[in-house]
Design an enzyme around this catalytic site. Structure first.
Site, PDB file in Angstrom:
ATOM      1  N   LYS A 103       0.872  -1.188   0.000  1.00 19.06           N
ATOM      2  CA  LYS A 103       0.000   0.000   0.000  1.00 19.06           C
ATOM      3  C   LYS A 103       0.905   1.232   0.000  1.00 19.06           C
ATOM      4  O   LYS A 103       1.925   1.246   0.719  1.00 19.06           O
ATOM      5  CB  LYS A 103      -0.833  -0.075   1.285  1.00 19.06           C
ATOM      6  CG  LYS A 103      -1.905   0.967   1.461  1.00 19.06           C
ATOM      7  CD  LYS A 103      -2.758   0.610   2.691  1.00 19.06           C
ATOM      8  CE  LYS A 103      -3.918   1.554   2.883  1.00 19.06           C
ATOM      9  NZ  LYS A 103      -4.826   1.129   3.968  1.00 19.06           N
ATOM     10  N   SER A 149      -9.385  -1.713   7.183  1.00 18.20           N
ATOM     11  CA  SER A 149      -8.839  -1.491   5.837  1.00 18.20           C
ATOM     12  C   SER A 149      -8.035  -2.642   5.257  1.00 18.20           C
ATOM     13  O   SER A 149      -7.695  -2.605   4.072  1.00 18.20           O
ATOM     14  CB  SER A 149      -8.007  -0.204   5.810  1.00 18.20           C
ATOM     15  OG  SER A 149      -8.855   0.915   5.868  1.00 18.20           O
ATOM     16  N   SER A 159      -9.371   0.762   3.034  1.00 21.72           N
ATOM     17  CA  SER A 159      -8.613   1.620   2.142  1.00 21.72           C
ATOM     18  C   SER A 159      -7.478   0.896   1.424  1.00 21.72           C
ATOM     19  O   SER A 159      -6.886   1.462   0.506  1.00 21.72           O
ATOM     20  CB  SER A 159      -8.045   2.808   2.916  1.00 21.72           C
ATOM     21  OG  SER A 159      -7.145   2.359   3.913  1.00 21.72           O
TER      22      SER A 159
END
Lengths: 72, 460
Positions: free
Chosen positions: B78, B178, B154
């Site tokens: 990420k 997330s 996310s």
């Protein structure tokens, strides 16, 4: 004594004026909110108030302190 | 066993092939880079590809310079993880103007020390304040199982990259769900470890009280293998535990004997679409779990998690909200602004309540070892969808995809999200929740479910 109860709430019975809350609060913390963002900020504060409801409705015992995370 | 050069290959399969000399790390990386080039126009998982670095690293591995349990495994992170030489985007446009990272984040270094090979940075919701995987600056990550649908967020790029078979392993972050939400919507295994278990040094923060980092993969074994490589005290993260490393691989295939498994009732048994409860029921059946437990005041826990997130997140970003509001994603900007205006008394109350809730939930773990709960209230919504109907009530998608994950990360419990794929339908996940520092038990359950064929994460 129970650590909390639901005897009473912590939210005002009268619906607060969220638009004023946003305008005055933003002034107080020095956060300029452009007119095009204002409506969505108001919606989000309203939504926060609703989501916070179950927490705000609890009454916590005085002895219930937060867990310490700071270790000197 | 899958061909180590194929998109179906798991990290464990690749590592075994490279260690035994059946495959070259260079060939594995070349195949991954080809898959990424082919899949990106559809899934939009990557924001940065470090091909040159990956090829160089693979050549070093083939020359025998790096040994380890993840030898030759391509992975991506990420883009809130520092990658040396790149700005740490954290899903934002603003951070592109910030400094370039001088070195990789702690967990990137740990995976590479175990022989894995970083191939790039992954798309995410701006500043991690997101459950959808959408991003106004870089476009949405798209669900590989149906590109018209959300990945969840996310860590949306992390979900998309692994579900598309671009890489077998990705790192994400989980503050309120997330990792677990994209694992659920993309049909993957995801591990949110115990709060403080893995170092967060060299990653862009969101909410210090709840920020966790962890892996997403297509097998329970890959989660265990990577988690074991990621463990260890780090003085650069004040929250990181100084407990000894507790390897989970040695017990992974011990089965579920001796584990007392219960289903979370009450809050976790309503407020979702039928598919999320059917998924929990399918997992419970496979585990022989019939007992129900109630996490007391889970709704207040969700409220408190929301309040702490809104206020901490807003406080972190207040300087940028004052000066660069126009550069925020419109889907995070006004939420951050609203968070800056919430009363401090709410925050302290939420923190005080957390202590009580933690104590009450920990009591349950005297009676059970594992608690099952839905990971998301529904399978993947359509991209751009703003409202959704959950249990007959119309609710905003953004605030509610994490309804069932928030009360768990609120007190830092370890969770493995395991995937259920109903025939002809989109995948959906189930949370396998354990007591603090008992990741090993949750991983055992995940491995058992995988072995039974109940939870399978095939690439799209």
């Amino acid at each position: 004594m129970a650590p909390y109860s639901q005897r009473e709430g912590n939210v005002a019975d009268d619906k607060p004026d969220i638009a004023r809350w946003v305008d005055e609060g933003a002034k107080a913390i020095g956060l300029p909110i452009a007119p095009e963002y204002r409506d969505k900020v108001i919606v989000n504060v309203e939504r926060s108030l609703a989501i916070a409801g179950p927490l705000l409705a609890l009454e916590l015992d005085d002895e219930l302190t937060p867990l310490p995370v700071y270790r000197p | 066993m899958s061909d180590p050069l194929s998109k179906a290959a798991t990290a464990s399969e690749i590592a075994r092939a490279v260690m035994s000399g059946k495959a070259k790390a260079s060939a594995v990386v070349a195949a991954a880079l080809e898959r990424i080039a082919a899949a990106e126009p559809t899934v939009n998982a990557f924001t940065d590809i470090v091909a040159e670095r990956a090829v160089r690293r693979a050549a070093e591995i083939d020359a025998g310079r790096h040994l380890g349990p993840l030898m030759g495994v391509p992975f991506a992170v990420k883009n809130l993880f520092d990658i040396a030489g790149l700005p740490t985007r954290a899903g934002s446009k603003i951070n592109l103007d910030g400094p370039k990272a001088r070195r990789d984040g702690a967990l990137v270094r740990k995976l590479e020390a175990a022989g894995a090979i970083l191939v790039g940075g992954l798309n995410m919701g701006e500043y991690a304040y997101d459950f959808t995987g959408e991003n106004a600056h870089y476009g949405p990550s798209r669900n590989p199982h149906d590109p018209t649908r959300m990945t969840g967020g996310s860590s949306g790029g992390s979900g998309a990259a692994v579900a598309a078979g671009e890489v077998p392993l990705a790192l994400g972050s989980d503050t309120n769900g997330s990792i677990r939400v994209p694992a659920s919507l993309c049909g993957l295994f995801g591990l949110k470890p115990t709060y403080g278990r893995l170092s967060r040094a060299g990653s862009f923060p969101f909410v210090d009280a709840f920020d966790h980092l962890g892996p997403l993969a297509r097998s329970a074994e890959d989660l265990a293998l990577s988690f074991d490589a990621l463990q260890g005290w780090d003085p650069d993260d004040p929250v990181c535990t100084d407990r000894d490393i507790e390897p989970t691989v040695p017990t992974l295939h011990d089965g579920i004997g001796g584990l007392r498994i219960a289903i979370a009732g009450d809050y976790f048994a309503s407020g979702g679409e039928p598919e999320c409860f059917e998924a929990v029921a399918a997992v419970a059946r496979a585990l022989g779990a019939t007992r129900t437990v109630v996490l007391p005041h889970a709704a207040a826990a969700r409220s408190a998690a929301y309040v702490i997130t809104a206020i901490e997140g807003a406080q972190l970003h207040l300087p940028r909200l004052r000066t660069r509001a126009q550069d925020f994603d419109p889907d995070t900007r006004e939420r951050f602004m609203a968070g800056a205006l919430l009363p401090g008394s709410w925050y302290v109350k939420a923190q005080r309540f957390r202590r009580h809730y933690r104590a009450e939930v920990l009591k349950l773990f005297n009676e059970v070892d594992i608690i099952l709960a839905p990971a998301t209230p529904c399978s993947a919504p359509r991209l751009g969808q703003v409202m959704m109907t959950i249990g007959g009530v119309e609710l905003p998608v953004r605030a509610n995809l994490g309804l069932f994950t928030q009360p768990i990360s609120f007190i830092g419990l370890p969770v493995v999200a395991v995937p259920i794929r109903p025939p002809g339908a989109m995948p959906i996940g189930v949370q396998v929740i354990a007591r603090p520092h008992n990741e090993a038990a949750a991983l055992r359950v995940a491995a058992h479910l995988e072995k039974q064929g109940v939870c399978v994460a095939a690439p799209a």
